[in-house]
Design an enzyme around this catalytic site. Structure first.
Site, PDB file in Angstrom:
ATOM      1  CG  HIS A 144      -4.752   0.734  -4.159  1.00 59.98           C
ATOM      2  ND1 HIS A 144      -4.070   0.470  -2.981  1.00 59.98           N
ATOM      3  CD2 HIS A 144      -5.810  -0.120  -4.161  1.00 59.98           C
ATOM      4  CE1 HIS A 144      -4.690  -0.475  -2.308  1.00 59.98           C
ATOM      5  NE2 HIS A 144      -5.741  -0.861  -3.005  1.00 59.98           N
ATOM      6  NE  ARG A 166      -3.499  -2.250   2.859  1.00 61.50           N
ATOM      7  CZ  ARG A 166      -3.201  -3.377   3.493  1.00 61.50           C
ATOM      8  NH1 ARG A 166      -1.989  -3.534   4.027  1.00 61.50           N
ATOM      9  NH2 ARG A 166      -4.081  -4.355   3.593  1.00 61.50           N
ATOM     10  NE  ARG A 225      -2.767  -3.679  -1.280  1.00 64.84           N
ATOM     11  CZ  ARG A 225      -2.264  -4.455  -0.331  1.00 64.84           C
ATOM     12  NH1 ARG A 225      -0.958  -4.611  -0.228  1.00 64.84           N
ATOM     13  NH2 ARG A 225      -3.050  -5.088   0.517  1.00 64.84           N
ATOM     14  CE1 TYR A 234      -5.910  -7.726  -6.787  1.00 67.10           C
ATOM     15  CE2 TYR A 234      -6.103  -8.751  -4.627  1.00 67.10           C
ATOM     16  CZ  TYR A 234      -5.894  -7.631  -5.410  1.00 67.10           C
ATOM     17  OH  TYR A 234      -5.674  -6.431  -4.820  1.00 67.10           O
ATOM     18  CE  LYS A 281      -6.040  -0.695   4.910  1.00 69.00           C
ATOM     19  NZ  LYS A 281      -7.365  -0.997   4.304  1.00 69.00           N
ATOM     20  CG  HIS A 327      -5.764  -8.980   1.512  1.00 70.90           C
ATOM     21  ND1 HIS A 327      -5.948  -9.448   0.226  1.00 70.90           N
ATOM     22  CD2 HIS A 327      -5.641  -7.631   1.407  1.00 70.90           C
ATOM     23  CE1 HIS A 327      -5.937  -8.426  -0.614  1.00 70.90           C
ATOM     24  NE2 HIS A 327      -5.754  -7.320   0.077  1.00 70.90           N
TER      25      HIS A 327
END
Length: 330
Positions: A273, A179, A276, A308, A205, A299
């Site tokens: 982004h 990110r 990514r 994806y 995150k 994730h």
């Protein structure tokens, strides 16, 4: 001087507390503290949560004629929450933004229940708006490589060290699937020198960390930038610097990509982004498994990564034709 994310978050939090009833303001103070210290949310996320809860309380105040107290929150009915959602919809707010708005309100409600200050059952009894699922729009491999290639910046009149910096950041986004906040949050010591390692520790995150491989060309691109940078890059200071020596702003990276996509004739979907997304899609297309890609992307849930699989239909069809015994049957 532009305000930092932390300053914006502080202003949003002060505005939230100023407009709340005394008992709600006291509970909000505890909730905001928990977001910052226990959950370690970024200032930008805290700002969004504070604004969303302020909006929720403001819309409730318009319904009931005064700023809601904890008692008012506990007495809410599902129809009251639906009225708030309808008011947001009338303002033209998109479903995805409404879902974030409800998530913030529910976070505050969970805090109240955890602290024994009441239960806002109406928030959990109401379903949020349905959010249409959108697929990521990755770049073609050649286009992603061109964005990260310093050679494509020929003719750019900016200082050479700034060109090297932009090339290094973009190479890192595509080469390791970071990110933009993760790339710009790196310190000098986080990036190995050429020939001295092939992994980086990424701070993602929620304060979570993960190990991510880093390609030799990416290490070399970062090293070229570090050698050209006119500012001292201390081991524990931000790796990527702005023109005046401060931490590099995400907006500067976005503008650099906009400049490059214009020069290369790429669509507007070519964003930082998207690099990514391209990292994940291209790995999947070359045989990478979803569980490994999940770990690389950081994730929390495999379901987030599974999107994806829907992107790479061409590769999946090719695999089916090659493997299924009746795929070539006449």
């Amino acid at each position: 001087m532009a305000s930092t994310d932390a300053q914006k978050a502080a202003r949003a939090e002060r505005a939230l507390l100023a407009g709340a009833a005394p008992d709600v303001a006291e509970a909000l103070t505890g909730w905001l503290g928990r977001l910052g210290h226990e959950r370690r949310l970024s200032p930008k996320t805290r700002e969004a949560y504070a604004r969303d809860v302020a909006t929720f309380l403001g819309l409730l105040a318009r319904q009931i004629g005064h700023g809601p107290t904890l008692g008012d929150l506990g007495a809410l009915e599902p129809r009251d929450v639906r009225a708030v959602i309808a008011a947001r919809r009338a303002e033209g707010i998109e479903p995805r933004t409404q879902m974030r708005f409800l998530a913030a309100a529910r976070s505050f409600a969970r805090h109240l229940e955890r602290e024994g200050r009441g239960k806002v059952g109406a928030l959990t009894a109401v379903r949020g708006p349905r959010v249409p699922r959108t697929l990521p729009r990755p770049l073609a491999p050649g286009d992603a490589r061109a964005l990260a290639d310093p050679a494509t910046r020929a003719g750019d009149a900016r200082e050479p060290w700034i060109l090297a910096r932009d090339a290094a950041v973009i190479a890192l986004l595509y080469g390791s699937g970071l990110r933009i906040s993760e790339a710009l949050g790196m310190m000098r010591r986080d990036m190995p020198e050429p020939g001295r390692g092939d992994q980086i520790v990424v701070h993602g995150k929620g304060g979570k960390t993960r190990m991510v491989p880093v390609l030799r060309p990416v290490i070399e691109a970062v090293d070229a930038y570090a050698r050209a940078c006119p500012y001292e890059l201390e081991p524990t200071a931000p790796l990527f610097r702005g023109a005046r020596g401060g931490p590099l702003s995400p907006r500067i990276v976005q503008l650099a990509v906009e400049r490059m996509r214009g020069a290369l004739g790429l669509p507007d979907s070519a964003t930082p982004h998207a690099l990514r997304h391209s990292f994940a899609t291209h790995l999947l297309g070359r045989g990478g498994d979803l569980r490994s890609i999940q770990e690389l992307l950081g994730h929390a849930s495999l379901s987030t990564t599974q999107i994806y699989a829907a992107v790479d239909t061409e590769t999946l069809m090719a695999a089916w034709k090659a493997a299924h015994p009746r795929a070539t049957a006449k």
